[in-house]
Motif scaffolding. Sequence first.
Motif, PDB file in Angstrom:
ATOM      1  N   CYS A   1       0.855  -1.195   0.000  1.00  0.00           N
ATOM      2  CA  CYS A   1       0.000   0.000   0.000  1.00  0.00           C
ATOM      3  C   CYS A   1       0.887   1.241   0.000  1.00  0.00           C
ATOM      4  O   CYS A   1       1.708   1.411   0.904  1.00  0.00           O
TER       5      CYS A   1
ATOM      6  N   CYS B   1       0.140   3.493   3.514  1.00  0.00           N
ATOM      7  CA  CYS B   1       0.564   3.101   4.863  1.00  0.00           C
ATOM      8  C   CYS B   1       1.779   2.175   4.835  1.00  0.00           C
ATOM      9  O   CYS B   1       2.272   1.779   5.881  1.00  0.00           O
TER      10      CYS B   1
ATOM     11  N   HIS C   1      -7.100  -0.757  -0.315  1.00  0.00           N
ATOM     12  CA  HIS C   1      -6.590  -1.376   0.900  1.00  0.00           C
ATOM     13  C   HIS C   1      -7.746  -1.457   1.904  1.00  0.00           C
ATOM     14  O   HIS C   1      -7.776  -0.772   2.920  1.00  0.00           O
TER      15      HIS C   1
ATOM     16  N   CYS D   1      -5.934   0.790   5.526  1.00  0.00           N
ATOM     17  CA  CYS D   1      -6.226   2.210   5.637  1.00  0.00           C
ATOM     18  C   CYS D   1      -7.489   2.602   4.857  1.00  0.00           C
ATOM     19  O   CYS D   1      -7.963   3.717   4.982  1.00  0.00           O
TER      20      CYS D   1
HETATM   21 ZN   LIG Z   1      -3.031   1.216   3.240  1.00  0.00          ZN
END
Ligand SMILES: [Zn+2]
Lengths: 415, 107
Positions: B6, B9, B58, B62
């Motif tokens: 991702c 994050c 995601h 997140c």
């Molecule tokens: Zn993420």
Amino acid sequence: MKRYSVFAIAREAMRHHTGWERAWRSPEPKKQYDVVIVGAGGHGLATAYYLGKNFGITNVAVIEKGWLGGGNTGRNTTIIRSNYLQDPSAAIYEKARSLYETLSQDLNYNVMFSPRGLLMLAQTHHEVRGYLRTVHANALQGVATEWIEPARVKELVPIINIDGPRYPVLGALYQARGGTARHDAVAWGYARACSAMGMDIIQQCEVKGVRSEGGAVTGVDTTKGFIGTKKLGIVVAGHSGQVADMAGFRLPVEAVALQALVSEPIKPCMDVVVMANTVHGYMSQSDKGEMVIGGGTDGFNNFTQRGSFHHIEETLRALIETFPMISRLKMLRQWGGIVDMTGDRSPIISKTPLGNCFINCGWGTGGFKAIPGSGWAMAELMAKGEPGALAKDFSMWRFKEGQFIDESVAAGVAH
Amino acid sequence: MLVLECPYCGVKAEETELSPGYEAHLKRFGPGSSDEEFESYMFARKNPKGVHFERWRHVYGCGKWFLAARCTATLEVFGTYPAQSSEPPADLVAKIKAKRPDWKGYK
Ligand SMILES: [Zn+2]
Ligand SMILES: Cc1cc2nc3c(=O)[nH]c(=O)nc-3n(C[C@H](O)[C@H](O)[C@H](O)COP(=O)(O)OP(=O)(O)OC[C@H]3O[C@@H](n4cnc5c(N)ncnc54)[C@H](O)[C@@H]3O)c2cc1C
């Protein structure tokens, strides 16, 4: 072609089976054909067969990059039904189902069609209403289906749990003449019959390019050289976009992986096909005793014939409430196929921007049941140059025109 | 099993943590556009056997959308980048070119 019969078996038994001939020839490609079909899956082979049988066109080659039936035709869970809602779908799937009834006799090849009955469980009130509507539509279309209550479901499927806490069985859409057939045998039977009519089935030969001149195809470049043709049929399922690209047009098709699995073989316990669409799973029992289980597709473009493992887990998790006994079964094998999904999840049987080139694709997760009807309709389209009654609603231009077929025929669930 | 990092994050998320969203960098057509434009936006999605740019979310992390370059023939992931990109970043394109010399490039 020597016919298969009980006398042939007796004769061969007497002479230690030395007299069986090869089921089909493996010729080298000729320079030129009247018709070339790309893809020796069920749909390509059936197209060739009905070109010969219904229209007398036999100067035909079917070109296959791997082995015949090695695509989705040899990877599917073989469910056959025609209980669709919309008229164009019901017409072509019922044509196919009715051809399956006599296909073994027609091909002189046992395709093991087993109309054992098929149930689509209603496990939400929404499904109850949907299937009641389908039963009424089927009555008008002349497709024999009925609505059955939970007690009758339990009678037909003793191993089922009808009072699950999350997904109780509220009834089912029942098609008594739905069922299964042997997938390989369908491909092999058509191949043998095509070969007997003098058609060439050329395996291990990949089409790498499509040559055209002035808006018409002249032939295909393959790993065995150039093969000329007066008409081209593209019937390659998951690779439709790739072959269309070679021919210079774009298709509204995406390729995703669909998986299935079988359990260890057990004694006969379920003699019908059961589909549970709310939980995305379905099951039947093979003649060997394995429980044949299918689920949903992965959500991303994929050409690897390998799906995500967590989908298998999801399918089984969902089915366990309805079939508690499978929680104690070992699963033996799992595999995937690359299915061709269109925007409205219905197939394409269509002319193309090239005058003498035709396409049959988009059967997605549910085209095994359609093989005879699809071949029938595609042969008519290729022989006459115009679609007949069965194919006319499945044009590739319906996405531009907004003429969708409002039915998730291919559902995203295998069947 | 697919693993995508991702870009927000930094978590190397495994497939069950993500939700796929098909073709990236779609040009959206609305009222007033031609039938062809509308069809291409709605249905004629890119479907290459090879390098594909696509959207992922995601979803169990997140929650944000991001974009990824992935090979549909091998499932190799070349890289991920933020959803606020109107085309794939140049360094990612160069990296893919180096790995796949016969790739026709991002169009
Ligand atoms: Zn993420
Ligand atoms: C796991 C799974 C379960 C399924 N379950 C069911 C079910 O229960 N019931 C049902 O009705 N349907 C089911 N389906 C769908 C069904 O299998 C397909 O719709 C159907 O088999 C498609 O047949 P086809 O002839 O179009 O394609 P295929 O059988 O895939 O044949 C296409 C052929 O084209 C060849 N080819 C591709 N590119 C080229 C090239 N460039 N040159 C030469 N040859 C090429 C391929 O090698 C392949 O053999 C299932 C599918 C899967 C994957």
